[in-house]
Structure formats: structure tokens, C-alpha cells
Write a protein that holds these residues in place. Structure first.
Motif, PDB file in Angstrom:
ATOM      1  N   VAL A  94       1.056  -1.268   0.057  1.00 12.18           N
ATOM      2  CA  VAL A  94       0.107   0.080  -0.067  1.00 12.18           C
ATOM      3  C   VAL A  94       0.892   1.114   0.169  1.00 12.18           C
ATOM      4  O   VAL A  94       0.688   2.163  -0.683  1.00 12.18           O
ATOM      5  CB  VAL A  94      -0.893   0.036   1.146  1.00 12.18           C
ATOM      6  N   LEU A 130     -10.300   5.240  -0.041  1.00 13.22           N
ATOM      7  CA  LEU A 130     -11.257   5.249  -1.196  1.00 13.22           C
ATOM      8  C   LEU A 130     -12.438   4.869  -0.412  1.00 13.22           C
ATOM      9  O   LEU A 130     -13.470   5.517  -0.688  1.00 13.22           O
ATOM     10  CB  LEU A 130     -10.624   4.545  -2.463  1.00 13.22           C
ATOM     11  N   ILE A 241      -9.767   9.409 -10.857  1.00 16.05           N
ATOM     12  CA  ILE A 241      -8.950   8.861 -12.174  1.00 16.05           C
ATOM     13  C   ILE A 241      -7.618   8.807 -11.432  1.00 16.05           C
ATOM     14  O   ILE A 241      -6.950   7.578 -11.764  1.00 16.05           O
ATOM     15  CB  ILE A 241      -8.820  10.091 -13.156  1.00 16.05           C
ATOM     16  N   GLY A 372      -9.869  -4.118  -5.333  1.00  7.83           N
ATOM     17  CA  GLY A 372     -10.791  -4.497  -6.427  1.00  7.83           C
ATOM     18  C   GLY A 372     -11.092  -6.089  -6.292  1.00  7.83           C
ATOM     19  O   GLY A 372      -9.969  -6.704  -6.400  1.00  7.83           O
ATOM     20  N   ARG A 383     -14.113  -5.096 -19.887  1.00  7.14           N
ATOM     21  CA  ARG A 383     -14.447  -3.892 -20.641  1.00  7.14           C
ATOM     22  C   ARG A 383     -13.057  -3.648 -21.644  1.00  7.14           C
ATOM     23  O   ARG A 383     -13.715  -3.204 -22.735  1.00  7.14           O
ATOM     24  CB  ARG A 383     -14.391  -2.695 -19.646  1.00  7.14           C
TER      25      ARG A 383
END
Ligand code: CAA
Length: 388
Positions: A94, A130, A241, A372, A383
């Protein structure tokens, strides 16, 4: 186990870093990892020790007291640390991948001067904020609100799942800078550099976790927290972003951590299968065991090969979003599978705390969840397959 656990040819410098990491892991981590796990104890002295080795500034330039190393060398060291203690590895991952890189990429010279060298030296631990209690995979739905207050800002909200938030001296925090009347989705999020001395900053609930217990995970509670204007990172509205680009890199670190956990479980299983006798022979003489060990070795080697190739692509300046997600997906699912097999090789002894494999099994799980989930990695990969 030789230095070369992979096919990747190592330079003399990489070999030296691996040896240093392995020696540190053997003396400073391995003897304590089970005890720290049992007590859910974060050992604060590790921050200075890892900093002293340069392992908290591996990717920072020497101008910021970093080692200025390439991504592969960093991941090699991280794997060695994770073999001994996955909690220490997430601290390293991290810190190196998220807050230091965010400051290096988007910080002003003044922000960099203030934070980066102390972070590289292990005087200041970094964290990344986050997620929120109601915003996980759907990260852009975060609700922590920043409102302008003169030259600065006031932040209110709760950040969740903050790794090492208890001990962090600098936290890169995503918050909304759009207004409730004019929401801008992902474009309404900005990044702030928080320090625990700010009025209204608080450390909230500490999670009681299945694994990675020696790495504290907490909520950070911002109660009308007053943040000076010079703590905005980069451009207003670009925070989502920045977070996504940083996670592209962070996911490589988590992949290395997962490979280290898998390797620890694999090495323990190989040793145990040689020494454990049943039906008059070592259990490794049974082909069922040999096939299991062979599959473990093959899966670890392939996850590592993809990771090292992706690290090289990153250092060539190529986009790695899709491959970073593949690395994280494959390495974490490998770690979960390999540690599950290792528990099976140990049988009943795999299910008790006298042997380390149950810890590896518990530690592996989170690699399929944080930075994630496996489902998010598949979304990112899919994607890009359909991108124009
Ligand atoms: N790089 C650059 N830009 C990116 C990007 C990337 N990797 N991913 C998205 N973006 C951009 C998009 O291009 C888009 O910009 P434009 O509108 O200009 O094109 C913008 O960001 C919004 O992107 P999406 O529309 O794709 O966003 P989304 O809401 O659909 O979400 C998601 C996509 C992939 C699901 C994302 O939300 C995600 O990654 N979620 C998981 C979050 C996560 O990993 N959290 C972990 C927290 S950290 C942690 O675990 C704690 C710890 O300390 C270890």
C-alpha cells in the motif's frame, strides 16, 4: 530454495535485493508472524526497519531518499516479505504503490518535499482512503463531502477498510468536491492529503478480521475536518482517475503478495509431504500428492510469469490496466487455491494453529477482495476487450 524462484533472469542488483528481503523476512518477520497474527498485533517498529532498508521508498527517486528501483525489483522484494508475513507485505504494498506514487505523480514540489523523503525513510507511513461503508466496488459512488472554506476545505464522511489507518502519518483521501445540486459522478471526486493532526480527523472502528490480522484495518472518520488549501492533490475533479491509475499499480503489489502467500503454503506442503508417513511411506510418494504439488507449482509459476512480464511492460511506459487486473485476478485465485490444497496436504494438522498453513489460507482470502474484488478485475478485463 534458490534465489531464482522464477524464470525471470535477475541482475546482480535484483539478486542482492532479494537476498536482503529474504534475510530480513527470516530474522525479523518469520519468527513473529504467528504471534502477531494471534494477537492481531501491528508491530510499529517494522515501519522504521523497512524504511531503514529502503523498502518503503523502493520506487521513489534518490532525490526523495528512495532507492529508485524498477517495478520488477520492488515486486521481487515484496514476494519475499509476503512469504514470511502477509501483513507486513500489505503495509509495504500500500505504502509503495498508492500514497507515495500519488504524491510523486501529482504532488506539487512543496507537497513532495514535505512528505516523500520521510515516507521513504519510514518516518511517515502512508495510507489510501477510497472505500466507504456503502461504497466498495462502486467506488465512484463515495459520499464523503468536501466543501470550500475560505482557502481550504471542510471534509465530512467515513472512509472504510483503510489499511494501517491507525499508524498512518499521511493519508490520500478521495472525497466529493461537486455539490449535491450538481453531481458529476466520477468527475466530482478529488484527492486530499490528510494528516492525523487536522482538526476533525479521527480513527474509527478497527475491524476484527479473518486474516491479515497483523495489519490494522480501520475506518477514518472525518467530522467537519479542516483541510488547508495546499492539501488538494493535483486537479480538482481528477481524484477518481488518480485513484484508478494508482490501483492499476497497486494491484501488481497485491499480486506479488498473493504469490508470496501461495509460495509459503507450497513450500510448507512440499516439506510436510516428504516428512509425513502414512501406509508405510512418505505421503509424497503417492501420485495423488505429486499431482497436487505439481499443480501448485505450475499455477504459482504462471501467475508470477504474468506479473513479471506486466512489471516490465509498465516500466517500458505501456498501459497495463488490463494486465494489472489479470495479474491480481490470477495471483489471488492461485493463492486461495494453493493454500486450500496445502491445508489438505496437511490434513488435520492443516486445520490447527500449530502449523502455519491455516494462516496462509486465511491471509490468502483478502487478496481476492481488496484493491478490487475478483469480479471487479473481470469487469476491467472484459471492458478492455470490448473497448474501441
Ligand atoms: N486508469 C485511468 N482512468 C480510469 C481507469 C484507469 N484504470 N479506470 C477508470 N478510469 C476513468 C474512466 O476512463 C472514466 O473517465 P472518462 O469518463 O473520462 O472516460 C472514469 O475513470 C470513470 O470510469 P468508469 O466509468 O469505468 O467508472 P465506474 O464507476 O464504472 O467504475 C470500476 C469502474 C472498475 C468498477 C471501479 O469503480 C473500480 O475499480 N472499483 C473497485 C475499487 C477498488 O479497487 N477499491 C479498492 C480500495 S483500496 C483497498 O482495497 C484498501 C487497501 O488499503 C488495500
Amino acid at each position: 530454495m534458490p534465489v531464482e524462484t522464477s524464470l525471470t533472469p535477475l541482475t546482480d542488483e535484483q539478486r542482492a535485493i532479494v537476498e536482503t528481503a529474504r534475510a530480513f523476512a527470516a530474522t525479523e518477520l518469520a519468527p513473529h508472524a504467528a504471534d502477531w497474527d494471534a494477537r492481531a498485533h501491528f508491530e510499529p517498529s517494522l515501519v522504521a526497519k523497512l524504511g531503514g532498508l529502503g523498502f518503503l521508498g523502493m520506487l521513489l527517486p534518490e532525490a526523495h531518499d528512495g532507492l529508485g528501483l524498477d517495478t520488477l525489483t520492488y515486486l521481487l522484494a515484496l514476494e519475499e516479505i509476503a512469504v514470511a508475513d502477509a501483513s507486513a507485505a500489505v503495509m509495504m504494498s500500500v505504502h509503495n504503490s498508492l500514497p507515495t506514487q500519488m504524491l510523486l505523480r501529482w504532488g506539487t514540489p512543496e507537497q513532495q518535499r514535505r512528505f516523500l523523503a520521510p515516507m521513504a525513510r519510514g518516518e511517515l507511513l502512508g495510507a489510501f482512503c477510497l472505500s466507504e461503508p456503502d461504497s466498495g466496488s462502486d467506488a465512484a459512488s463515495l459520499r464523503t463531502q468536501a466543501v470550500r472554506d475560505g482557502d481550504g476545505w471542510r471534509l465530512t464522511g467515513t472512509k472504510a477498510w483503510v489499511t494501517q489507518g491507525t499508524h498512518a502519518g499521511v493519508l490520500l483521501c478521495m472525497a466529493r468536491t461537486d455539490t449535491p445540486e450538481a453531481r458529476r459522478g466520477a468527475k466530482g471526486i478529488s484527492t486530499f492529503i490528510l494528516t492525523p493532526d487536522l482538526p476533525g480527523f479521527g480513527v474509527g472502528k478497527k475491524e476484527d478480521k479473518l486474516g491479515l490480522r497483523a495489519s490494522p484495518t480501520v475506518q477514518i472518520v472525518l467530522d467537519d475536518c479542516r483541510v488547508p488549501g495546499d492539501r488538494l492533490l493535483g486537479q480538482e475533479g481528477q481524484g477518481f482517475i488518480y485513484a484508478m491509475q494508482s490501483l492499476d499499480h497497486g494491484r501488481l503489489g497485491i499480486a506479488a503478495q498473493a504469490i508470496g502467500i501461495a509460495r509459503a503454503a507450497f513450500e510448507a506442503a512440499v516439506a510436510y509431504a516428504a516428512e509425513r508417513r502414512q501406509f508405510g511411506q512418505p505421503i509424497r510418494d503417492f501420485q495423488a500428492l505429486q499431482f497436487k504439488l505439481a499443480d501448485m507449482a505450475a499455477r504459482i509459476a504462471s501467475a508470477r510469469a504474468l506479473l513479471h512480464a506486466t512489471a516490465a511492460a509498465k516500466d517500458r511506459g505501456e498501459p497495463i490496466t488490463r494486465f494489472g487486473s489479470m495479474c491480481k485476478l490470477l495471483a489471488s485465485e492461485t493463492a486461495m487455491w494453493v493454500t486450500t490444497q496445502a491445508v489438505q496436504v496437511f490434513g488435520g494438522y492443516g486445520y490447527v494453529k500449530e502449523y502455519p498453513v491455516e494462516r496462509y489460507f486465511r491471509d490468502a482470502k483478502v487478496t481476492e477482495i481488496y484493491e478490487g474484488t475478483s469480479e471487479v478485475q473481470r469487469v476491467v478485463i472484459a471492458r478492455e476487450l470490448y473497448a474501441d
